[in-house]
Design a protein around this motif. Structure first.
Motif, PDB file in Angstrom:
ATOM      1  N   ILE A 108       0.835  -1.209   0.000  1.00 44.61           N
ATOM      2  CA  ILE A 108       0.000   0.000   0.000  1.00 44.61           C
ATOM      3  C   ILE A 108       0.862   1.248   0.000  1.00 44.61           C
ATOM      4  O   ILE A 108       0.591   2.227  -0.716  1.00 44.61           O
ATOM      5  CB  ILE A 108      -0.941  -0.009   1.218  1.00 44.61           C
ATOM      6  CG1 ILE A 108      -1.925  -1.172   1.121  1.00 44.61           C
ATOM      7  CG2 ILE A 108      -1.703   1.314   1.317  1.00 44.61           C
ATOM      8  CD1 ILE A 108      -2.786  -1.359   2.353  1.00 44.61           C
ATOM      9  N   SER A 112       0.871   3.787  -3.175  1.00 46.72           N
ATOM     10  CA  SER A 112       0.396   5.148  -2.907  1.00 46.72           C
ATOM     11  C   SER A 112       1.498   6.167  -3.149  1.00 46.72           C
ATOM     12  O   SER A 112       1.250   7.258  -3.674  1.00 46.72           O
ATOM     13  CB  SER A 112      -0.109   5.264  -1.464  1.00 46.72           C
ATOM     14  OG  SER A 112      -1.157   4.350  -1.214  1.00 46.72           O
ATOM     15  N   ALA A 159      -0.173   3.709   5.552  1.00 44.52           N
ATOM     16  CA  ALA A 159      -0.235   2.269   5.284  1.00 44.52           C
ATOM     17  C   ALA A 159       0.113   1.442   6.524  1.00 44.52           C
ATOM     18  O   ALA A 159      -0.646   0.552   6.931  1.00 44.52           O
ATOM     19  CB  ALA A 159       0.702   1.909   4.133  1.00 44.52           C
ATOM     20  N   ASN A 168      -8.112  -1.057   9.130  1.00 46.49           N
ATOM     21  CA  ASN A 168      -8.774  -1.481   7.892  1.00 46.49           C
ATOM     22  C   ASN A 168      -9.925  -2.456   8.157  1.00 46.49           C
ATOM     23  O   ASN A 168     -10.769  -2.680   7.276  1.00 46.49           O
ATOM     24  CB  ASN A 168      -7.763  -2.127   6.952  1.00 46.49           C
ATOM     25  CG  ASN A 168      -7.067  -3.325   7.568  1.00 46.49           C
ATOM     26  OD1 ASN A 168      -6.501  -3.220   8.654  1.00 46.49           O
ATOM     27  ND2 ASN A 168      -7.101  -4.449   6.883  1.00 46.49           N
ATOM     28  N   PHE A 190     -10.719  -4.487   3.498  1.00 43.48           N
ATOM     29  CA  PHE A 190     -11.044  -3.120   3.890  1.00 43.48           C
ATOM     30  C   PHE A 190     -12.505  -3.032   4.294  1.00 43.48           C
ATOM     31  O   PHE A 190     -13.391  -3.520   3.583  1.00 43.48           O
ATOM     32  CB  PHE A 190     -10.795  -2.150   2.729  1.00 43.48           C
ATOM     33  CG  PHE A 190      -9.342  -1.950   2.392  1.00 43.48           C
ATOM     34  CD1 PHE A 190      -8.574  -1.046   3.107  1.00 43.48           C
ATOM     35  CD2 PHE A 190      -8.758  -2.670   1.365  1.00 43.48           C
ATOM     36  CE1 PHE A 190      -7.235  -0.862   2.805  1.00 43.48           C
ATOM     37  CE2 PHE A 190      -7.418  -2.491   1.053  1.00 43.48           C
ATOM     38  CZ  PHE A 190      -6.656  -1.591   1.779  1.00 43.48           C
ATOM     39  N   ALA A 194     -12.542   2.260   5.686  1.00 41.28           N
ATOM     40  CA  ALA A 194     -11.148   2.149   5.274  1.00 41.28           C
ATOM     41  C   ALA A 194     -11.015   2.182   3.756  1.00 41.28           C
ATOM     42  O   ALA A 194     -10.051   2.739   3.219  1.00 41.28           O
ATOM     43  CB  ALA A 194     -10.548   0.856   5.822  1.00 41.28           C
ATOM     44  N   SER A 198      -8.812   4.878   1.833  1.00 36.45           N
ATOM     45  CA  SER A 198      -7.722   4.435   0.954  1.00 36.45           C
ATOM     46  C   SER A 198      -7.896   4.941  -0.469  1.00 36.45           C
ATOM     47  O   SER A 198      -6.910   5.219  -1.168  1.00 36.45           O
ATOM     48  CB  SER A 198      -7.650   2.905   0.951  1.00 36.45           C
ATOM     49  OG  SER A 198      -7.403   2.401   2.237  1.00 36.45           O
ATOM     50  N   SER A 199      -9.146   5.065  -0.903  1.00 35.52           N
ATOM     51  CA  SER A 199      -9.405   5.533  -2.269  1.00 35.52           C
ATOM     52  C   SER A 199      -8.963   6.970  -2.483  1.00 35.52           C
ATOM     53  O   SER A 199      -8.637   7.371  -3.603  1.00 35.52           O
ATOM     54  CB  SER A 199     -10.901   5.399  -2.590  1.00 35.52           C
ATOM     55  OG  SER A 199     -11.285   4.050  -2.586  1.00 35.52           O
ATOM     56  N   CYS A 201      -6.245   8.108  -1.672  1.00 31.87           N
ATOM     57  CA  CYS A 201      -4.847   8.047  -2.109  1.00 31.87           C
ATOM     58  C   CYS A 201      -4.735   8.026  -3.627  1.00 31.87           C
ATOM     59  O   CYS A 201      -3.669   8.297  -4.183  1.00 31.87           O
ATOM     60  CB  CYS A 201      -4.167   6.807  -1.528  1.00 31.87           C
ATOM     61  SG  CYS A 201      -4.030   6.817   0.264  1.00 31.87           S
TER      62      CYS A 201
END
Length: 329
Positions: A108, A112, A159, A168, A190, A194, A198-199, A201
């Protein structure tokens, strides 16, 4: 959770994950394709790193962004993708829970970080093309180092903090323990919250990337038109060719980025809201499509750009797609 195939990662342990029952005729091509992707990723990024380290004319503050991006993609290709290849082909993880968390966190972080590097490169190109008189003032050595540090530290904190604290899983702990967790598995899971976090990123750097490159495209097009209006007939044809080439490069840059990462992040943000009904094999395929962005980065950002004045400090390997000494490429 993986579908039952009659095989288990650990035959003697209760609660073992199921293993994919793929024949060698499928495993060999899969390992070959993944191995080729790993090799190209490592060699391509290693070549970029070596080129910048060897040629003094390429050792500029701007190219530090490219160097940092190449290091990030090299680590992804050298350390993350090989372990992911075994997991993708067999569906099992044999290195233990701690190594699974370490691998997931590193995956991750590097993915990212690669995306964040691309957004900073777009910012650098925006000032170089659209604000050339202020470029040196704004994009100084200190600014570049701040960009590089941000590209590494922010993804690392996010991460490793999320995976090792198990944020997560928050809100879906019972579902994970009941339906996903098993011995010998290392599936990235996820919760809805979470997944949305995370999206960001992807969507925030992606939005920056597409907005700035569209702005660069329109500015370069307008400047090409001005040159065409003031030039002779012979120069008109040359300037038109160069303008089209610049536009094509921008289309490739943006197109490759979104083609590689959009499917994965769409799946990531949708899957928790449809009760994790996306097949693991399909989700894994999208992960590898995202990995390929690190394979294509050295090609798109380095080898697509030609350098007319390789012996001058005004030449930047991947980051001067439009102007070298005031000349439109």
């Amino acid at each position: 959770m993986q579908t039952t195939t009659g095989l288990f990662c650990y035959e003697s342990l209760s609660g073992s994950c199921t293993r994919y029952a793929r024949p060698l005729s499928i495993q060999v091509p899969m390992f070959t394709a993944m191995g080729l992707a790993i090799l190209v990723t490592v060699m391509g990024n290693l070549l970029v790193i070596t080129s910048i380290a060897h040629f003094k004319q390429l050792q500029t503050s701007t190219n530090q962004l490219l160097l940092s991006l190449a290091v990030c993609d090299l680590l992804l290709g050298g350390f993350v993708m090989p372990c992911s290849a075994v997991r993708s082909v067999q569906g099992c993880w044999y290195l233990g829970e701690f190594m699974c968390k370490l691998h997931t966190s590193t995956d991750i972080m590097l993915s990212s970080s690669s995306i964040l590097h691309l957004s900073f490169i777009s910012i650098d190109r925006y000032f170089a093309v659209c604000r050339p008189m202020r470029y040196k003032l704004i994009i100084s050595n200190n600014t570049v180092w701040i960009m590089v540090a941000t590209s590494w530290l922010v993804p690392a904190i996010f991460a490793f903090g999320m995976i090792f604290s198990e944020l997560n899983l928050k809100g879906r702990e019972v579902f994970y323990e009941t339906n996903v967790k098993c011995v010998g598995g290392c599936q990235v899971f996820f919760s809805p919250m979470a997944a949305v976090a995370s999206s960001f990123c992807f969507y925030i750097p992606g939005f920056i990337l597409i907005c700035l490159y569209f702005k660069i495209y329109w500015v370069a097009r307008a400047q090409a038109k001005s040159i065409k209006d003031l030039s002779r007939q012979v120069r008109e044809a040359d300037s038109g060719r160069r303008a089209r080439r610049g536009a094509n490069i921008l289309a490739i840059v943006v197109g490759v980025f979104f083609a590689c990462w959009c499917p994965f992040f769409l799946c990531l943000i949708i899957d928790p809201f449809i009760l994790y009904s996306v097949p693991p094999q399909f989700a894994d395929t999208l992960v590898w499509l995202g990995y390929l962005n690190s394979t294509f980065n050295p090609i798109v950002y380095a080898f697509f750009y030609t350098c007319k004045n390789i012996d001058t400090k005004s030449c930047h390997l991947p980051t001067r797609p439009f102007y070298i000494k005031g000349e439109l490429l």
